[in-house]
Design an enzyme around this catalytic site. Structure first.
Site, PDB file in Angstrom:
ATOM      1  N   LYS A 244       0.849  -1.139   0.102  1.00 30.79           N
ATOM      2  CA  LYS A 244      -0.072   0.008   0.005  1.00 30.79           C
ATOM      3  C   LYS A 244       0.787   1.262   0.146  1.00 30.79           C
ATOM      4  O   LYS A 244       1.836   1.296   0.802  1.00 30.79           O
ATOM      5  CB  LYS A 244      -0.818  -0.042   1.331  1.00 30.79           C
ATOM      6  CG  LYS A 244      -1.937   0.939   1.276  1.00 30.79           C
ATOM      7  CD  LYS A 244      -2.938   0.895   2.501  1.00 30.79           C
ATOM      8  CE  LYS A 244      -4.028   1.856   2.678  1.00 30.79           C
ATOM      9  NZ  LYS A 244      -4.759   1.695   3.929  1.00 30.79           N
TER      10      LYS A 244
ATOM     11  N   SER B  51      -9.606   1.690   3.031  1.00 35.02           N
ATOM     12  CA  SER B  51      -8.714   2.732   2.107  1.00 35.02           C
ATOM     13  C   SER B  51      -7.690   1.689   1.231  1.00 35.02           C
ATOM     14  O   SER B  51      -7.159   2.162   0.365  1.00 35.02           O
ATOM     15  CB  SER B  51      -8.032   3.682   2.824  1.00 35.02           C
ATOM     16  OG  SER B  51      -7.275   3.074   3.933  1.00 35.02           O
TER      17      SER B  51
ATOM     18  N   SER C  36      -9.978  -0.387   7.286  1.00 32.83           N
ATOM     19  CA  SER C  36      -9.061  -0.287   5.922  1.00 32.83           C
ATOM     20  C   SER C  36      -8.451  -1.449   5.213  1.00 32.83           C
ATOM     21  O   SER C  36      -8.110  -1.475   4.024  1.00 32.83           O
ATOM     22  CB  SER C  36      -8.214   0.901   5.752  1.00 32.83           C
ATOM     23  OG  SER C  36      -8.985   2.139   5.882  1.00 32.83           O
TER      24      SER C  36
END
Lengths: 95, 488, 479
Positions: free
Chosen positions: B79, B154, B178
């Site tokens: 990420k 996210s 997330s």
């Protein structure tokens, strides 16, 4: 509830985010909407409740006073927007 | 079966047994990425060259008979809010668009030590603020199961990449769900460890007391493998635990711990999609058949979790994001900047997206003079009440099972105009962050429209191993995790 | 009109650790800009702080030395404000659960003892340094982050200071304590001791105090004194005219010798404090308090008192000797080594040692003459005479050699050759009939005069004791 326009100006200033008039209205309305939802917390009686700020049980975490090499200055300055003579360079500071 | 369809452990076995070289794996994976990335857009940055060079390094190691790491040859996506030395780390924000960290996050160091191959950085909601990955400053990411739908967020890029077989495993971060929510939307296994199990050093902070790095994988075994590598003490993170890391892989098939399952009744009330409710009920039947006792529970303060989270997360965020000011790194406004205060305000106005601005404004509001007690302090007290609910619950049960999300993946654009509605999609997940406990989301069914449904299993602090075992049992009894989206 | 003055002082002292508060970068002074920085002290994305144990211990030591109550639960808070020298745009400090509270410092002002309350002692990180290029049209400022993250102990008084003399006495005593307990070198010229003052005036007899003015940016004790004198007269003038004092923060301008408005109360910072989530709390138990307390030496006020009673020297002398711990240690080391009276040792140290140190702008820690060397010299004095001793002392301080080798090398051994001395003495008696006459009349000072004359001729090489004996003998015989 409502948020006073002056308060939005103050919050924008504290946040260091420049907002135009339309944005001020938009964010104000959204903040009010969220804060009204948050008022839910007032249903609870929390007078005798202790706050918690940490979920970890850890205490007394230290490092020893031992030197570590600093970073090479060029590695640090090379990622900066502006620098001169080994210094970071910024617009004039006016208090 | 194509190479890219294998699990990480499947690849690991093949590499170890010299059935395939690491370079071949990486090349095959990038072939896949080149085919599908235009549709999914899971990545912000791909590093084919770096991945190939690391792959041939590991091949050399294998060739010379040297010892190889636990993740040897496994291509992994990261990420883009986790710092990678000399590789762009943008947080999907214009403010860090050109930022290249001069250091590696603790978890990245661990991955490299164990011979993982970093293939690229995945898309996210800007600074991990969001539940759909629509808040990326660069592009949206599509859900491989329905490209009109969001992948969740996210960590939407990581989840979509794993789901579309464009990465064998991925790292994400979980502040309010997330990792688990996108895992649920994309049909992956998403694991958020206990707060303090994994070092946050190098994870670009959103809300420090809630953030935790987590894993997105194709199955539970891969989750255990990746968790094994990234867990453990780090002297650079004061909040990181020094407790020993158990061996998550040994006894993963053990079923002795699948005993008392708590079902919080508050999580099965209005707002829960009926197909999801049914999937959960079926899942509980499977556990019951395997000897588990299902216990009805109440977590009375959980209905206050979103409100509590809104205050604590935004307060911490506004402070954490104060450092993006155009002085030392990142974006600086190019407008005529004759004084520093204007430079700050313009830089941040130009380079932060609306969701980030909204949370910074809200955070500063709740912390500002006169409001601290009404908001931040109050929320911190309610946080204690929520924690007490869980402490109490865990005296009666070994784990708590719930849906991961109240709905399956929603359409792109559906919720983006209503911030509060978006926050509410974290309703089952963010409690784990407020309390600091570990949680996993595993696939437990599909809607009639063919969208994955996720089941969340929460455990006590540092009982990752038990959660993995409970999840593994379900996986062995079902084949939801083996389903793949049709991307052709 | 007459006014009462109320002053509070905040002192920031840089702690003398090797590394910064939250990272391993060096704290040494005077390096090239930004060479002592790393991702942590520059606040790069993703970094985290870890507390330097020594910095914490030093803060605890300071709080104990200032008689504070030590909190058993200590944590850090974020103080949020934007300033370009503050990398994270928040300072990790302490707001609520400080290391120590409710302490006190006793000061002596004009011979009177006075107790100043300490509100709190806490630990925080320093900011970087801004450089403003001289050209007024430069349009930009420069930042050096070497100092960012250096540990500071902040010591906040209650508003107990009532005059500039109080302030001077307090600053002096505080610096002395910090140096005694060896937590800070308090080098003003390197900015390791800095102050902020708040002052308000009210007419004598009035019940309500006037508005408070805060003054920041005071980098020396001198600046504090100057700005307070300035503020008192500025505020008196305003009050005399019947004007109101504006509650505000002012900056001291060293160059022009005036204070200037920085911001009013309305513009005051809203620091939005909240507990620092990247650090965990510190629990301070009795054991760790005891461990730190043991490292606190006898402080100067106590030591001064003991010196007067134990060594029978004046309070004035004891005051000078205990001004710094190393000097007091030097004195006591000397006392231990000899039977020479402490009084004489004190004279030597105050008159000779301190003079040389002053001339050389050096410190006792770096002094070339060790206590043993000094004692050896003083013990030789009766043999070689005072003036030779002084000469040897000055040679010792220059060369670092010991007294006996200097005496040997320079052939400074006293004249004890009786024949030679007799000759010189006979000549002196011949040349000074007036003195002989005076002696005969019972004027004992005449003897000293004669001895002095002899010392002059022998360039101090004669042993005065022996001289006195010879003179006495000769003069008695002459009578």
């Amino acid at each position: 509830m409502d948020i006073d326009p002056r308060e939005i100006d103050n919050i924008a200033k504290l946040s260091r985010i420049k907002l135009d008039d339309a944005e001020k209205v938009k964010f104000k309305n959204q903040l009010v909407h969220i804060l009204e939802y948050v008022e839910k917390l007032n249903e609870l009686n929390i007078n005798n409740v202790k706050p918690i700020f940490y979920t970890s049980p850890l205490k007394n975490v230290f490092r020893e006073d031992t030197l570590k090499p600093s970073f090479h200055r060029s590695n640090i300055l090379n990622i900066s927007p502006s620098h001169v003579n080994g210094f970071f360079k910024v617009p004039k500071i006016i208090e | 079966m194509f190479l890219h369809e294998l699990t990480a452990n499947g690849i690991r076995e093949k590499v170890k047994n010299r059935e395939v070289s690491c370079v071949e794996v990486v090349k095959e994976l990038f072939r896949r990425i080149k085919q599908k990335e235009a549709l999914i857009e899971a990545y912000i940055f791909l590093d084919e060259e770096g991945a190939l060079s690391k792959a041939s390094e590991i091949d050399d190691k294998l060739e010379s008979g040297k010892e190889i790491g636990l993740l040897a040859g496994i291509p992994i996506a990261i990420k883009d809010n986790i710092s990678t030395k000399n590789i762009y780390t943008t947080c999907a924000s214009k403010i860090l668009e050109n930022y290249i960290p001069p250091y590696n996050a603790f978890v990245v160091k661990k991955l490299l030590q164990e011979d993982a191959i970093i293939i690229g950085k995945t898309n996210l909601d800007e600074f991990a603020m969001g539940s759909s990955t629509e808040n990326s400053a660069f592009h949206i990411t599509r859900n491989p199961w329905d490209t009109e739908s969001v992948p969740g967020g996210s960590s939407g890029g990581s989840a979509a990449a794993v789901s579309a077989d464009m990465a064998f495993m991925a790292l994400g971060s979980d502040t309010g769900g997330s990792v688990r929510q996108p895992a649920s939307f994309c049909g992956n296994v998403g694991f958020k460890p206990t707060y303090g199990r994994v070092s946050r050093y190098g994870l670009i902070a959103f809300a420090s007391s809630l953030d935790q790095i987590g894993t997105l994988t194709k199955d539970v075994f891969d989750a255990a493998m990746l968790l094994q590598v990234i867990s453990g003490h780090d002297a650079l993170d004061s909040t990181c635990s020094a407790l020993d890391v158990p061996n998550y892989l040994s006894d993963i098939n053990c079923r002795d711990n699948v005993v008392r399952i708590g079902i919080p009744r508050e999580f099965f009330r209005e707002g829960l999609d009926s197909e999801i409710r049914n999937a959960l009920m079926n899942a509980l039947e499977i556990y019951k058949k395997n000897g588990a006792v299902v216990i009805d529970l109440s977590l009375p303060h959980c209905e206050y979790a979103i409100a509590t989270y809104c205050i604590i997360a935004t307060a911490e965020a506004c402070s954490n994001l104060a450092r993006y000011d155009g002085v030392r790194y990142g974006y600086r406004s190019r407008l005529d900047d004759d004084n520093i205060v204007d430079m700050y305000s313009r830089t941040r106005a130009e380079a932060f997206g609306d969701e980030v601005k909204r949370r910074i404004l809200l955070g500063n509001y709740v912390l500002s003079a006169g409001y601290y007690e009404a908001y931040y302090l109050k929320a911190s007290k309610v946080r204690n009440l929520i924690k007490n609910d869980f402490d109490e619950a865990f005296t009666k049960v070994d784990c708590i099972i719930s849906p991961t999300c109240p709905t399956p993946a929603f359409k792109i654009g559906e919720k983006i105009l209503d911030p509060l509605e978006m926050y509410l999609s974290d309703v089952y997940t963010n409690i784990a962050n407020l309390v600091g406990i570990p949680g996993i989301s595993i696939p437990c069914g599909f809607t009639t429209a063919g969208l994955p449904i996720g089941m969340q299993i929460l455990g006590k602090h540092f009982e990752e191993k038990k959660i993995l075992q409970i999840a593994k049992l379900f996986e062995q009894e079902t084949d939801f995790h083996l389903q793949k989206p049709k991307l052709d | 009109m007459e006014y009462n003055i109320v002053i509070g002082l905040e002192t920031h002292a840089e702690l003398n650790t090797d590394t910064k508060l939250f990272c391993g970068c060096s704290t040494s002074f005077g390096s090239e800009p930004n060479t002592q920085t790393c991702p942590i002290c520059l606040g790069l994305p993703g970094v985290l702080p870890v507390i330097n144990r020594k910095a914490f211990d030093h803060t605890l030591k300071t709080a104990l030395a200032l008689n504070c109550e030590i909190n058993d639960f200590v944590n850090f808070d974020r103080k949020n404000y934007y300033y370009p020298d503050l990398p994270k745009n928040y300072q990790i400090s302490q707001n609520h659960f400080n290391v120590g509270n409710n302490g006190s410092v006793d000061i002596i002002v004009k011979g009177e003892k006075k107790r100043i309350g300490i509100n709190n002692v806490h630990l925080e990180e320093d900011a970087g340094k801004l450089v403003h290029p001289e050209a007024s049209d430069a349009g930009h400022s420069l930042i050096d982050f070497n100092r960012a993250g250096v540990p500071l102990v902040e010591i906040v008084t209650n508003p107990d200071l009532r005059s500039i003399d109080d302030v001077q006495g307090y600053m002096h005593t505080l610096r002395n304590i910090l140096q005694y307990i060896n937590v800070s070198d308090c080098k003003m010229q390197e900015g390791s001791l800095r102050f902020e003052a708040s002052i308000s005036l009210c007419r004598k007899g009035a019940k309500v105090f006037g508005n408070r003015v805060e003054i920041k940016n005071l980098n020396s004790m001198k600046a504090v004194m100057k700005v307070l004198a300035y503020e008192i007269s500025r505020q008196k003038e305003l009050l005399d005219k019947g004007a109101q004092i504006v509650m505000e923060t002012r900056l001291w301008d060293e160059v022009d010798g005036v204070s200037r408005r920085m911001r009013t109360k309305e513009e005051a910072h809203d620091y939005r404090y909240f507990p620092e989530p990247d650090l965990v709390p510190i629990l301070v138990d009795k054991k760790s308090i005891d461990r730190i307390r043991e490292t606190i030496p006898e402080l100067s006020a106590m030591r001064r008192q003991r010196f007067t009673s134990e060594y029978l020297i004046s309070d004035y002398e004891a005051g000078i000797l205990t001004e710094s711990k190393p000097l007091a240690d030097y004195f006591e080391e000397c006392v231990k080594l000899t039977i020479v009276s402490p009084k004489e040792l004190s004279n030597w140290i105050i008159n000779d040692v301190l003079r040389v140190l002053n001339e050389k702008k050096s410190h006792i820690q770096d002094f070339t003459i060790s206590p043993k060397m000094l004692v050896d010299l003083i013990e030789m004095k009766s043999e070689i005479g005072g003036s030779i001793a002084k000469e040897v002392f000055s040679e010792m301080s220059n060369t670092g050699k010991d007294a006996s080798s200097i005496v040997r090398e320079k052939n400074l051994t006293p004249l004890s050759n009786a024949e030679e001395l007799n000759f010189i003495i006979s000549k002196i008696i011949e040349d000074n009939p007036k003195a002989i006459e005076d002696y005969g009349k019972g004027k004992k000072s005449a003897l000293s005069f004669l001895v002095g004359q002899t010392m002059k001729i022998t360039k101090g090489k004669a042993n005065p004791k022996i001289l006195i004996d010879i003179f006495r003998e000769k003069l008695e015989n002459n009578l």
